[in-house]
Design a protein around this motif. Structure first.
Motif, PDB file in Angstrom:
ATOM      1  N   ILE A  48       0.866  -1.176   0.000  1.00  0.00           N
ATOM      2  CA  ILE A  48       0.000   0.000   0.000  1.00  0.00           C
ATOM      3  C   ILE A  48       0.903   1.227   0.000  1.00  0.00           C
ATOM      4  O   ILE A  48       1.576   1.491   1.002  1.00  0.00           O
ATOM      5  CB  ILE A  48      -0.916   0.013   1.232  1.00  0.00           C
ATOM      6  CG1 ILE A  48      -1.741  -1.272   1.292  1.00  0.00           C
ATOM      7  CG2 ILE A  48      -1.824   1.240   1.225  1.00  0.00           C
ATOM      8  CD1 ILE A  48      -2.459  -1.481   2.613  1.00  0.00           C
ATOM      9  N   PRO A  49       0.979   1.979  -1.095  1.00  0.00           N
ATOM     10  CA  PRO A  49       1.875   3.138  -1.136  1.00  0.00           C
ATOM     11  C   PRO A  49       1.628   4.082   0.035  1.00  0.00           C
ATOM     12  O   PRO A  49       0.488   4.414   0.349  1.00  0.00           O
ATOM     13  CB  PRO A  49       1.522   3.802  -2.477  1.00  0.00           C
ATOM     14  CG  PRO A  49       0.998   2.683  -3.322  1.00  0.00           C
ATOM     15  CD  PRO A  49       0.255   1.789  -2.369  1.00  0.00           C
ATOM     16  N   ARG A  50       2.693   4.528   0.682  1.00  0.00           N
ATOM     17  CA  ARG A  50       2.564   5.322   1.890  1.00  0.00           C
ATOM     18  C   ARG A  50       1.937   6.681   1.635  1.00  0.00           C
ATOM     19  O   ARG A  50       1.378   7.308   2.533  1.00  0.00           O
ATOM     20  CB  ARG A  50       3.922   5.510   2.558  1.00  0.00           C
ATOM     21  CG  ARG A  50       4.959   6.173   1.696  1.00  0.00           C
ATOM     22  CD  ARG A  50       6.213   6.501   2.485  1.00  0.00           C
ATOM     23  NE  ARG A  50       6.007   7.607   3.384  1.00  0.00           N
ATOM     24  CZ  ARG A  50       6.784   7.890   4.431  1.00  0.00           C
ATOM     25  NH1 ARG A  50       7.799   7.106   4.709  1.00  0.00           N
ATOM     26  NH2 ARG A  50       6.545   8.931   5.187  1.00  0.00           N
ATOM     27  N   ASP A  51       2.009   7.169   0.375  1.00  0.00           N
ATOM     28  CA  ASP A  51       1.426   8.465   0.036  1.00  0.00           C
ATOM     29  C   ASP A  51       0.011   8.342  -0.526  1.00  0.00           C
ATOM     30  O   ASP A  51      -0.528   9.323  -1.051  1.00  0.00           O
ATOM     31  CB  ASP A  51       2.309   9.191  -0.979  1.00  0.00           C
ATOM     32  CG  ASP A  51       3.656   9.595  -0.386  1.00  0.00           C
ATOM     33  OD1 ASP A  51       3.747   9.720   0.847  1.00  0.00           O
ATOM     34  OD2 ASP A  51       4.615   9.777  -1.158  1.00  0.00           O
ATOM     35  N   SER A  52      -0.597   7.148  -0.405  1.00  0.00           N
ATOM     36  CA  SER A  52      -1.967   6.968  -0.883  1.00  0.00           C
ATOM     37  C   SER A  52      -2.913   7.920  -0.148  1.00  0.00           C
ATOM     38  O   SER A  52      -2.810   8.102   1.067  1.00  0.00           O
ATOM     39  CB  SER A  52      -2.433   5.532  -0.650  1.00  0.00           C
ATOM     40  OG  SER A  52      -1.640   4.616  -1.361  1.00  0.00           O
ATOM     41  N   LYS A  53      -3.842   8.497  -0.884  1.00  0.00           N
ATOM     42  CA  LYS A  53      -4.801   9.417  -0.270  1.00  0.00           C
ATOM     43  C   LYS A  53      -5.789   8.638   0.595  1.00  0.00           C
ATOM     44  O   LYS A  53      -6.305   7.601   0.199  1.00  0.00           O
ATOM     45  CB  LYS A  53      -5.557  10.202  -1.342  1.00  0.00           C
ATOM     46  CG  LYS A  53      -6.491  11.263  -0.763  1.00  0.00           C
ATOM     47  CD  LYS A  53      -7.174  12.069  -1.862  1.00  0.00           C
ATOM     48  CE  LYS A  53      -8.078  13.143  -1.270  1.00  0.00           C
ATOM     49  NZ  LYS A  53      -8.754  13.954  -2.330  1.00  0.00           N
ATOM     50  N   ALA A  54      -6.045   9.157   1.786  1.00  0.00           N
ATOM     51  CA  ALA A  54      -7.013   8.554   2.702  1.00  0.00           C
ATOM     52  C   ALA A  54      -7.740   9.673   3.440  1.00  0.00           C
ATOM     53  O   ALA A  54      -7.205  10.782   3.583  1.00  0.00           O
ATOM     54  CB  ALA A  54      -6.315   7.637   3.698  1.00  0.00           C
ATOM     55  N   SER A  75       0.039  14.841  -7.700  1.00  0.00           N
ATOM     56  CA  SER A  75       0.556  15.561  -6.538  1.00  0.00           C
ATOM     57  C   SER A  75      -0.577  16.256  -5.767  1.00  0.00           C
ATOM     58  O   SER A  75      -1.470  16.868  -6.373  1.00  0.00           O
ATOM     59  CB  SER A  75       1.570  16.611  -6.998  1.00  0.00           C
ATOM     60  OG  SER A  75       2.117  17.299  -5.897  1.00  0.00           O
ATOM     61  N   PRO A  76      -0.590  16.135  -4.425  1.00  0.00           N
ATOM     62  CA  PRO A  76       0.470  15.572  -3.576  1.00  0.00           C
ATOM     63  C   PRO A  76       0.205  14.124  -3.152  1.00  0.00           C
ATOM     64  O   PRO A  76       0.868  13.638  -2.246  1.00  0.00           O
ATOM     65  CB  PRO A  76       0.407  16.486  -2.347  1.00  0.00           C
ATOM     66  CG  PRO A  76      -1.068  16.779  -2.199  1.00  0.00           C
ATOM     67  CD  PRO A  76      -1.596  16.866  -3.609  1.00  0.00           C
ATOM     68  N   TYR A  77      -0.772  13.453  -3.778  1.00  0.00           N
ATOM     69  CA  TYR A  77      -1.149  12.120  -3.316  1.00  0.00           C
ATOM     70  C   TYR A  77      -0.939  11.067  -4.395  1.00  0.00           C
ATOM     71  O   TYR A  77      -0.863  11.364  -5.601  1.00  0.00           O
ATOM     72  CB  TYR A  77      -2.631  12.074  -2.909  1.00  0.00           C
ATOM     73  CG  TYR A  77      -2.997  12.997  -1.784  1.00  0.00           C
ATOM     74  CD1 TYR A  77      -2.589  12.737  -0.479  1.00  0.00           C
ATOM     75  CD2 TYR A  77      -3.776  14.132  -2.022  1.00  0.00           C
ATOM     76  CE1 TYR A  77      -2.939  13.578   0.564  1.00  0.00           C
ATOM     77  CE2 TYR A  77      -4.133  14.977  -0.979  1.00  0.00           C
ATOM     78  CZ  TYR A  77      -3.710  14.702   0.306  1.00  0.00           C
ATOM     79  OH  TYR A  77      -4.053  15.538   1.338  1.00  0.00           O
ATOM     80  N   ILE A  78      -0.907   9.817  -3.952  1.00  0.00           N
ATOM     81  CA  ILE A  78      -1.066   8.667  -4.819  1.00  0.00           C
ATOM     82  C   ILE A  78      -2.524   8.246  -4.729  1.00  0.00           C
ATOM     83  O   ILE A  78      -3.063   8.084  -3.629  1.00  0.00           O
ATOM     84  CB  ILE A  78      -0.147   7.513  -4.389  1.00  0.00           C
ATOM     85  CG1 ILE A  78       1.317   7.864  -4.686  1.00  0.00           C
ATOM     86  CG2 ILE A  78      -0.526   6.207  -5.079  1.00  0.00           C
ATOM     87  CD1 ILE A  78       2.306   6.878  -4.134  1.00  0.00           C
ATOM     88  N   TYR A  79      -3.168   8.088  -5.861  1.00  0.00           N
ATOM     89  CA  TYR A  79      -4.580   7.726  -5.906  1.00  0.00           C
ATOM     90  C   TYR A  79      -4.734   6.272  -6.355  1.00  0.00           C
ATOM     91  O   TYR A  79      -4.205   5.884  -7.401  1.00  0.00           O
ATOM     92  CB  TYR A  79      -5.344   8.637  -6.879  1.00  0.00           C
ATOM     93  CG  TYR A  79      -5.480  10.058  -6.399  1.00  0.00           C
ATOM     94  CD1 TYR A  79      -6.667  10.516  -5.816  1.00  0.00           C
ATOM     95  CD2 TYR A  79      -4.426  10.960  -6.534  1.00  0.00           C
ATOM     96  CE1 TYR A  79      -6.795  11.818  -5.380  1.00  0.00           C
ATOM     97  CE2 TYR A  79      -4.541  12.269  -6.091  1.00  0.00           C
ATOM     98  CZ  TYR A  79      -5.740  12.689  -5.518  1.00  0.00           C
ATOM     99  OH  TYR A  79      -5.855  13.985  -5.078  1.00  0.00           O
TER     100      TYR A  79
END
Length: 338
Positions: free
Chosen positions: A118-124, A304-308
């Protein structure tokens, strides 16, 4: 430039393979002692709506439509037998940060283990605000992180495991290092991170520190490297994990290194798995064999700034490998921020 995720080379490896190597320690450490005397691990029970109490008045009783809807929900939440989900979190420092998170499915019936990073920069969405998913660990530890992952993917997290990445180095050193075919020449220096990676292509005997450098490598200082940097790095990491697992799980090492495995577990692993659960999982994985362990990353794109996360591709992956329910999940079950 491609919208797909392109990760920077970092001081600590963000790889599911690192964790699975250490988790194999977790899952095998007690196998030889107690594996055949224990009941199966528990699954996380689905939360079903309570049925109203029956009374003498028709108004308080469920209509046929309500009963049908509740029965459909119960069917939708029926669990597969012998299927478990485990969330692995890697601690990259001593400050409580979670650098890597992997959701692992263990199917003891069909005999496979599948890990999805799970990419750490994934949007949540956490506390009502848009955040990067690694914020969940810093805010509320593995419990909040597990709840966030579960809500996004529409499936429960049965167990959590936190691993200090120093355990990876300790594990490789405990088995006397690993002979590994380094796929390309690696020449990278970063004085700011005090990072230096220099290996020639070909078979090398890697210590724990060497192994950390190899799995961290992304590209050379002159820009050359794998070509497809993340894909190439992931393939190298997968091959290295299997080399570690094969050596770790030899009869000789299981007999002679068990005290070392136990020490690594005690020092570097924190989990809500009981010692009995560990033994059962370890026994199941030993029977499956290393070739039944596979990996991937949740489908995603960078804006940017998230991974979706990509909803339709994520849903397909969940139903193919991660879904602990009898029925397939639907798009309505997932809650992926846009």
């Amino acid at each position: 430039m491609s919208r797909r995720v392109r990760r920077r080379q970092r001081q600590q490896p963000r790889t599911l393979q690192v964790f699975l190597a250490v988790v194999l320690v977790l899952l095998t450490v007690c196998v030889l002692v107690k594996a055949f005397f224990l009941k199966a691990p528990e699954q996380k029970a689905a939360e079903l709506p309570a049925q109203p109490a029956a009374s003498d008045t028709d108004d308080s009783q469920q209509s046929r439509e309500e009963q049908a809807a509740q029965e459909a929900l119960r069917s939708h939440l029926e669990r597969k037998g012998g299927f478990y989900t485990i969330l692995l979190s890697g601690l990259d420092d001593d400050n409580g940060g979670s650098d890597t998170n992997i959701l692992v499915a263990v199917d003891t019936v069909n005999g496979y283990v599948y890990g999805v990073s799970i990419p750490r920069d994934s949007k949540a969405i956490i506390d009502g605000k848009a955040r990067k998913i690694n914020y969940a660990y810093n805010k509320g530890g593995t419990e909040l992180l597990a709840d966030t992952v579960s809500e996004q993917l529409g499936i429960p997290v049965d167990y959590t495991v936190s691993v200090n990445l120093k355990g990876f180095t300790a594990l490789v050193d405990a088995i006397g290092g690993v002979d590994f075919d380094v796929p390309i020449n690696m020449d990278y220096d970063d004085p700011i991170q005090n990072l230096s990676i220099h290996f020639k292509k070909g078979v090398q005997h890697l210590s724990g520190a060497d192994a950390m450098r190899v799995v961290r490598f992304r590209h050379n200082n002159d820009g050359t490297g794998y070509g497809s940097e993340d894909l190439g790095r992931m393939q190298t990491q997968q091959k290295f994990l299997k080399a570690v697992a094969k050596k770790m799980l030899t009869i000789e090492n299981l007999v002679t290194k068990m005290p070392d495995y136990a020490d690594i577990f005690n020092r570097y692993v924190d989990t809500n798995l009981s010692i009995f659960d560990i033994a059962r999982f370890g026994n199941a994985i030993l029977k499956m064999g290393v070739d039944k362990i596979d990996f991937s990353t949740l489908p995603n794109e960078w804006r940017s700034p998230y991974i979706y996360l990509i909803p339709d591709e994520t849903l397909t992956l969940v139903n193919t490998y991660l879904n602990p329910y009898v029925e397939d999940r639907t798009a309505d079950d997932l809650n992926i921020p846009s």
